[in-house]
Design a protein around this motif. Structure first.
Motif, PDB file in Angstrom:
ATOM      1  N   ALA A  87       0.844  -1.187   0.000  1.00 18.68           N
ATOM      2  CA  ALA A  87       0.000   0.000   0.000  1.00 18.68           C
ATOM      3  C   ALA A  87       0.881   1.240   0.000  1.00 18.68           C
ATOM      4  O   ALA A  87       2.048   1.189   0.388  1.00 18.68           O
ATOM      5  CB  ALA A  87      -0.882  -0.001   1.234  1.00 18.68           C
ATOM      6  N   PRO A  88       0.346   2.369  -0.428  1.00 22.16           N
ATOM      7  CA  PRO A  88       1.126   3.613  -0.384  1.00 22.16           C
ATOM      8  C   PRO A  88       1.545   3.943   1.048  1.00 22.16           C
ATOM      9  O   PRO A  88       0.839   3.630   2.004  1.00 22.16           O
ATOM     10  CB  PRO A  88       0.147   4.657  -0.922  1.00 22.16           C
ATOM     11  CG  PRO A  88      -0.939   3.911  -1.589  1.00 22.16           C
ATOM     12  CD  PRO A  88      -0.971   2.553  -1.004  1.00 22.16           C
ATOM     13  N   TRP A  89       2.677   4.611   1.208  1.00 22.49           N
ATOM     14  CA  TRP A  89       3.226   4.895   2.529  1.00 22.49           C
ATOM     15  C   TRP A  89       2.301   5.752   3.381  1.00 22.49           C
ATOM     16  O   TRP A  89       2.267   5.632   4.586  1.00 22.49           O
ATOM     17  CB  TRP A  89       4.589   5.578   2.402  1.00 22.49           C
ATOM     18  CG  TRP A  89       4.514   6.937   1.769  1.00 22.49           C
ATOM     19  CD1 TRP A  89       4.612   7.217   0.448  1.00 22.49           C
ATOM     20  CD2 TRP A  89       4.280   8.179   2.433  1.00 22.49           C
ATOM     21  NE1 TRP A  89       4.463   8.549   0.227  1.00 22.49           N
ATOM     22  CE2 TRP A  89       4.262   9.171   1.441  1.00 22.49           C
ATOM     23  CE3 TRP A  89       4.092   8.544   3.757  1.00 22.49           C
ATOM     24  CZ2 TRP A  89       4.050  10.505   1.741  1.00 22.49           C
ATOM     25  CZ3 TRP A  89       3.886   9.883   4.050  1.00 22.49           C
ATOM     26  CH2 TRP A  89       3.871  10.845   3.055  1.00 22.49           C
ATOM     27  N   TRP A  90       1.529   6.618   2.750  1.00 21.63           N
ATOM     28  CA  TRP A  90       0.698   7.544   3.512  1.00 21.63           C
ATOM     29  C   TRP A  90      -0.472   6.862   4.206  1.00 21.63           C
ATOM     30  O   TRP A  90      -1.063   7.430   5.115  1.00 21.63           O
ATOM     31  CB  TRP A  90       0.232   8.696   2.632  1.00 21.63           C
ATOM     32  CG  TRP A  90      -0.375   8.277   1.327  1.00 21.63           C
ATOM     33  CD1 TRP A  90       0.264   8.125   0.134  1.00 21.63           C
ATOM     34  CD2 TRP A  90      -1.740   7.941   1.096  1.00 21.63           C
ATOM     35  NE1 TRP A  90      -0.613   7.710  -0.823  1.00 21.63           N
ATOM     36  CE2 TRP A  90      -1.863   7.584  -0.265  1.00 21.63           C
ATOM     37  CE3 TRP A  90      -2.866   7.897   1.887  1.00 21.63           C
ATOM     38  CZ2 TRP A  90      -3.061   7.202  -0.826  1.00 21.63           C
ATOM     39  CZ3 TRP A  90      -4.068   7.511   1.325  1.00 21.63           C
ATOM     40  CH2 TRP A  90      -4.142   7.170  -0.019  1.00 21.63           C
ATOM     41  N   LEU A  91      -0.825   5.639   3.816  1.00 15.93           N
ATOM     42  CA  LEU A  91      -1.884   4.928   4.536  1.00 15.93           C
ATOM     43  C   LEU A  91      -1.427   4.543   5.942  1.00 15.93           C
ATOM     44  O   LEU A  91      -2.257   4.326   6.823  1.00 15.93           O
ATOM     45  CB  LEU A  91      -2.326   3.686   3.769  1.00 15.93           C
ATOM     46  CG  LEU A  91      -3.209   3.934   2.550  1.00 15.93           C
ATOM     47  CD1 LEU A  91      -3.580   2.623   1.878  1.00 15.93           C
ATOM     48  CD2 LEU A  91      -4.456   4.701   2.928  1.00 15.93           C
ATOM     49  N   GLY A  92      -0.124   4.479   6.162  1.00 18.12           N
ATOM     50  CA  GLY A  92       0.401   4.185   7.491  1.00 18.12           C
ATOM     51  C   GLY A  92       0.198   5.324   8.475  1.00 18.12           C
ATOM     52  O   GLY A  92       0.325   5.133   9.679  1.00 18.12           O
ATOM     53  N   LEU A  93      -0.138   6.505   7.975  1.00 19.23           N
ATOM     54  CA  LEU A  93      -0.363   7.648   8.863  1.00 19.23           C
ATOM     55  C   LEU A  93      -1.630   7.493   9.702  1.00 19.23           C
ATOM     56  O   LEU A  93      -1.828   8.247  10.655  1.00 19.23           O
ATOM     57  CB  LEU A  93      -0.418   8.943   8.048  1.00 19.23           C
ATOM     58  CG  LEU A  93       0.894   9.349   7.372  1.00 19.23           C
ATOM     59  CD1 LEU A  93       0.691  10.610   6.559  1.00 19.23           C
ATOM     60  CD2 LEU A  93       1.989   9.539   8.403  1.00 19.23           C
TER      61      LEU A  93
END
Length: 172
Positions: A87-93
């Motif tokens: 998944a894109p890194w920003w979903l980890g935010l």
């Protein structure tokens, strides 16, 4: 090291039994129906029941479905070629939502009061977890009212009233 479900479940049964036993040994508080023994007793019984369910394998056939859901949620997306993609890194935010909500509560509860602050927190957490707005909105209204009612009437602990004081929830 990997423990079997039977060993882990039986350990939880023993731990729950000890917690319930320890809670039952606490002295009652004079003049109160609910004393300090109730919470450890309820938690211990619940832990023992959950441990027994784990030990006996209740719900084991749901593990495959849960693993598939976990892979979908954590970002194991399947590409058109059939391979797994991250998944894109920003979903980890999304991991920052709970601490941000706690900080918001600390900063806003004295100014706004418990009801508006808890409503914002419930709505934000619901939407961040993927709930639709038609579920998040009623939850954001009902949950703070229920929590405020429990604290005011059952626990007799006042919460900050702020902008929306409710006269029927005030302590006698």
């Amino acid at each position: 090291m990997q423990l079997s479900d039977r060993v882990t479940g039986l350990f939880m049964v023993a731990l729950g039994g000890l917690a319930a036993y320890g809670g039952s040994r606490l002295p009652p508080v004079p003049g109160q129906q609910i004393g300090p023994n109730v919470f450890p007793l309820v938690v211990g019984i619940g832990l023992a029941i959950c441990g027994a369910m784990i030990a006996f394998g209740v719900g084991r056939h749901y593990e495959e479905e849960a693993e598939a859901d976990l892979a979908r949620i954590t970002g194991q997306f399947v590409t058109e070629s059939g391979g797994a993609d991250r998944a894109p890194w920003w979903l980890g935010l999304k991991a920052l939502v709970p601490p941000a909500l706690l900080l918001f509560y600390v900063v806003a509860v004295d100014r706004l009061g418990f009801l508006p602050t808890a409503a914002v927190i419930a709505a934000t957490a619901s939407l961040a977890l993927g709930a639709r707005l038609r579920l998040a909105a009623p939850l954001a209204i009902a949950a703070p009212l229920f929590v405020n009612l429990v604290f005011a009437k059952l626990l007799r602990v006042p919460l900050p009233s702020g902008l929306l004081p409710l006269p029927w929830l005030s302590l006698p």
